[in-house]
Design a protein around this motif. Sequence first.
Motif, PDB file in Angstrom:
ATOM      1  N   SER A   1      20.658  32.413 -55.534  1.00 40.94           N
ATOM      2  CA  SER A   1      19.560  33.300 -55.179  1.00 40.94           C
ATOM      3  C   SER A   1      19.728  33.834 -53.760  1.00 40.94           C
ATOM      4  O   SER A   1      19.022  34.765 -53.367  1.00 40.94           O
ATOM      5  CB  SER A   1      18.228  32.555 -55.284  1.00 40.94           C
ATOM      6  OG  SER A   1      18.116  31.643 -54.212  1.00 40.94           O
TER       7      SER A   1
ATOM      8  N   THR B   1      18.786  32.523 -51.148  1.00 39.81           N
ATOM      9  CA  THR B   1      17.641  32.170 -50.320  1.00 39.81           C
ATOM     10  C   THR B   1      18.037  31.012 -49.417  1.00 39.81           C
ATOM     11  O   THR B   1      17.973  29.855 -49.800  1.00 39.81           O
ATOM     12  CB  THR B   1      16.445  31.757 -51.199  1.00 39.81           C
ATOM     13  OG1 THR B   1      16.327  32.719 -52.244  1.00 39.81           O
ATOM     14  CG2 THR B   1      15.156  31.717 -50.413  1.00 39.81           C
TER      15      THR B   1
ATOM     16  N   THR C   1      21.007  27.001 -57.824  1.00 38.39           N
ATOM     17  CA  THR C   1      19.933  27.998 -57.749  1.00 38.39           C
ATOM     18  C   THR C   1      19.812  28.559 -56.339  1.00 38.39           C
ATOM     19  O   THR C   1      19.704  29.771 -56.153  1.00 38.39           O
ATOM     20  CB  THR C   1      18.580  27.375 -58.153  1.00 38.39           C
ATOM     21  OG1 THR C   1      18.770  26.591 -59.310  1.00 38.39           O
ATOM     22  CG2 THR C   1      17.549  28.448 -58.413  1.00 38.39           C
ATOM     23  N   GLY C   2      19.826  27.651 -55.354  1.00 40.90           N
ATOM     24  CA  GLY C   2      19.685  28.083 -53.968  1.00 40.90           C
ATOM     25  C   GLY C   2      20.815  29.014 -53.550  1.00 40.90           C
ATOM     26  O   GLY C   2      20.577  30.062 -52.939  1.00 40.90           O
TER      27      GLY C   2
ATOM     28  N   ASP D   1      16.863  29.593 -46.718  1.00 40.04           N
ATOM     29  CA  ASP D   1      15.936  28.547 -46.258  1.00 40.04           C
ATOM     30  C   ASP D   1      15.571  27.578 -47.372  1.00 40.04           C
ATOM     31  O   ASP D   1      14.838  26.621 -47.159  1.00 40.04           O
ATOM     32  CB  ASP D   1      14.683  29.156 -45.625  1.00 40.04           C
ATOM     33  CG  ASP D   1      13.949  30.055 -46.603  1.00 40.04           C
ATOM     34  OD1 ASP D   1      14.556  30.415 -47.619  1.00 40.04           O
ATOM     35  OD2 ASP D   1      12.788  30.393 -46.350  1.00 40.04           O
ATOM     36  N   ALA D   2      16.086  27.837 -48.582  1.00 37.00           N
ATOM     37  CA  ALA D   2      15.838  26.915 -49.676  1.00 37.00           C
ATOM     38  C   ALA D   2      16.921  25.858 -49.769  1.00 37.00           C
ATOM     39  O   ALA D   2      16.905  25.037 -50.667  1.00 37.00           O
ATOM     40  CB  ALA D   2      15.770  27.683 -50.988  1.00 37.00           C
ATOM     41  N   LEU D   3      17.882  25.891 -48.845  1.00 35.27           N
ATOM     42  CA  LEU D   3      18.997  24.953 -48.921  1.00 35.27           C
ATOM     43  C   LEU D   3      18.880  23.893 -47.826  1.00 35.27           C
ATOM     44  O   LEU D   3      18.285  24.135 -46.781  1.00 35.27           O
ATOM     45  CB  LEU D   3      20.318  25.709 -48.783  1.00 35.27           C
ATOM     46  CG  LEU D   3      20.675  26.605 -49.969  1.00 35.27           C
ATOM     47  CD1 LEU D   3      21.805  27.530 -49.604  1.00 35.27           C
ATOM     48  CD2 LEU D   3      21.039  25.774 -51.179  1.00 35.27           C
TER      49      LEU D   3
ATOM     50  N   LYS E   1      19.716  22.425 -58.162  1.00 35.87           N
ATOM     51  CA  LYS E   1      19.024  23.024 -57.021  1.00 35.87           C
ATOM     52  C   LYS E   1      19.998  23.756 -56.110  1.00 35.87           C
ATOM     53  O   LYS E   1      19.703  24.838 -55.600  1.00 35.87           O
ATOM     54  CB  LYS E   1      18.285  21.945 -56.216  1.00 35.87           C
ATOM     55  CG  LYS E   1      17.066  21.393 -56.920  1.00 35.87           C
ATOM     56  CD  LYS E   1      16.439  20.264 -56.147  1.00 35.87           C
ATOM     57  CE  LYS E   1      15.718  20.753 -54.914  1.00 35.87           C
ATOM     58  NZ  LYS E   1      14.527  21.550 -55.239  1.00 35.87           N
TER      59      LYS E   1
END
Lengths: 273, 424
Positions: free
Chosen positions: B83, B85, B79-80, B87-89, B76
Amino acid sequence: MKNGIGRIATATFTYGFLGLMAFLSIFPFIWMVLGASNSSIDIIKGRILPGEAFTANVGKFFTTVNVPLVFWNSAKVAIFATVLTLAVSSLAGYGFEMFRSRHRERVYRAMLLTLMIPFAALMIPLFIMMGKAGLINTHIAVVLPSIGSAFVIFYFRQSTKAFPSELRDAAKVDGLKEWQIFLFIYVPVMRSTYAAAFIIVFMTAWNNYLWPLIVLQSNETKTITLVISSLASAYYPDYGVVMVGTILATLPTLAVFFFMQRQFVQGMLGSVK
Amino acid sequence: MDNLARAYLPRIAGLALAGASFLAVTAAEAKEITIWCWDPNFNVAIMKEAGARYTKTHPDVTFNVVDFAKTDVEQKLQTGLASGTADALPDIVLIEDYGAQKYLQSFPGAFAPLSGTVDYSGFAPYKAEVMTVDGQVYGMPFDSGVTGLYYRKDYLEQAGFKPEDMQNLTWDRFIEIGKQVEAKTGKKMMGLDPNDAGIVRIMMQSAGQWYFDKEGKPNITGNAALKAALETVGKIMQADIYKPANGWTDWVGTFTSGDVATVVTGVWITGTVKAQPDQAGKWGVAPIPALAVDGATHASNLGGSSWYVLESSAEKAEAIDFLNEIYGKDIDFYQKILQERGAVGTLLAARGGAAYEAADPFFGGEKVWQTFSDWLSKVPSVNYGVFTNEADTAVTAQLPAITQGTPVDEVLKAIDSEISGQIQ
């Protein structure tokens, strides 16, 4: 012209072989059930007899895991994914077979080629898309990518080849519109195909691991597969508790399969015709 | 009607205003720190305890500890970060020490440097080394994998060895003892998983070497410690004093079942050893044997992990302050996680606390935690580099060749070429 001994030998070999194969495929299941009744230490030692720790394991599982929430999450994802996938992909399969156009086969082949792209390669772009759409950590993001499934479209198109086109012609003569033909003629006739597809899609959605893992971020949204994975990766995993979780996670797919087994077999036979 | 409205309107408006400002205040002050880590009984439970302690003194900060499997956290995070992104962390993430350099170097700027805030001199020196890139130190040192030699006193006594005989061994002496233990008791000396290079890493780091040198370049063919470690593993196999294990669970089973006389591994195994009540009083702890090379010591490390703050975190300041207050200073916290979870932190001052000084009846009244924390300060610092896991795979692949008696220099060359091939 075989003599008695030869026949017995053949039968012994056949049943022996079948029995062995049946044992091999059912053993993990037995191991899981026995494991759930043993303590972690006994499982490590390789005990394959029923133990006495079953209630303790169940108790521990229910205290460490918010079971209703986790199952609700899994069920929500699996049911929505299954219903939407069947609706979208069966329409597509129907369309591919029923409507002729110049580029139909090319589009179809291109779509089949996407089956060769591993999901790991799609993961990051898909994740960025979901991030931009503000869908990270939602169940919508888990369901969306699966509903236009190339495999299910392929499966429906192959099965539609067995759908008698006379039925459609007759319905047209009777004045039914295309959506009525699909809904009232095609769907009832193809119900064993739907049942088989239902089992496949439901199992895939229920057992789906990688994508939910990437896109779900909090304890409140996690599905059962993620919870079991985290239980099993502890420094000292309690295997008895993991086995309890695995049994519970297996039950719904097992139930779906048993209820739809007959249709499943019919659907599978139908698709080869 | 008009009058009524006129009478009540200001009050309603006032209430609404008060409500709005109340909401605004909560929005500005309530902070939730999200943390990703693995193992519900260890890291997750410890982090929840740490969070509860901080919330007591800072009621406006709450914690959301999310529990994923270790490989899942890594996936995860990767990927975070890849990418972009943000706010995905999470705000804080747990990373295993072996993998720390990979993340720090592959994603420059993704993690917040803590050099100015945290006093790293209070921690075991090897631990800060693991999280340093270009002079900046990232991360809050957490648990340690300081190693020890756990041994069954009863088996060794039967073979004629006292606890004094187990102190400061060399590996050659260890093998000799192993032969006698087997001759007298029929038990093997240790469990060994031929697909796990952990024992090689323990031996190599005990002599201050690693797969990579301080600059991060592969250090294989000229690595005396690695050579000696592989030779030692070869000797153990030739002497046949080990019980082969297939995978982690099987390996754990070699000593929980009482089939082997010793275990050489990280301190985190203590909980598993103690999970066998029928073996209480039968275990002792000694320093690990030393290799016969320059710089050899009796202290090493296996595993261990640390907390990292994401630079993109909206609650960065709070997250850093939290880690520093609890993990950097709270001695009492370290006593609690040691007692309840068997976690040995790397804050050296923690060893002065009551839990570290307590004698453990399971180990015949030895002060095992004190002993381990003594060794902790002596663990040689090495650079785990970016490719430890790749190097480990290469070593594992060559372990069978060692068993078959291939000369160690040839094996080293094979490992070297495999690593060079992988990291280019």
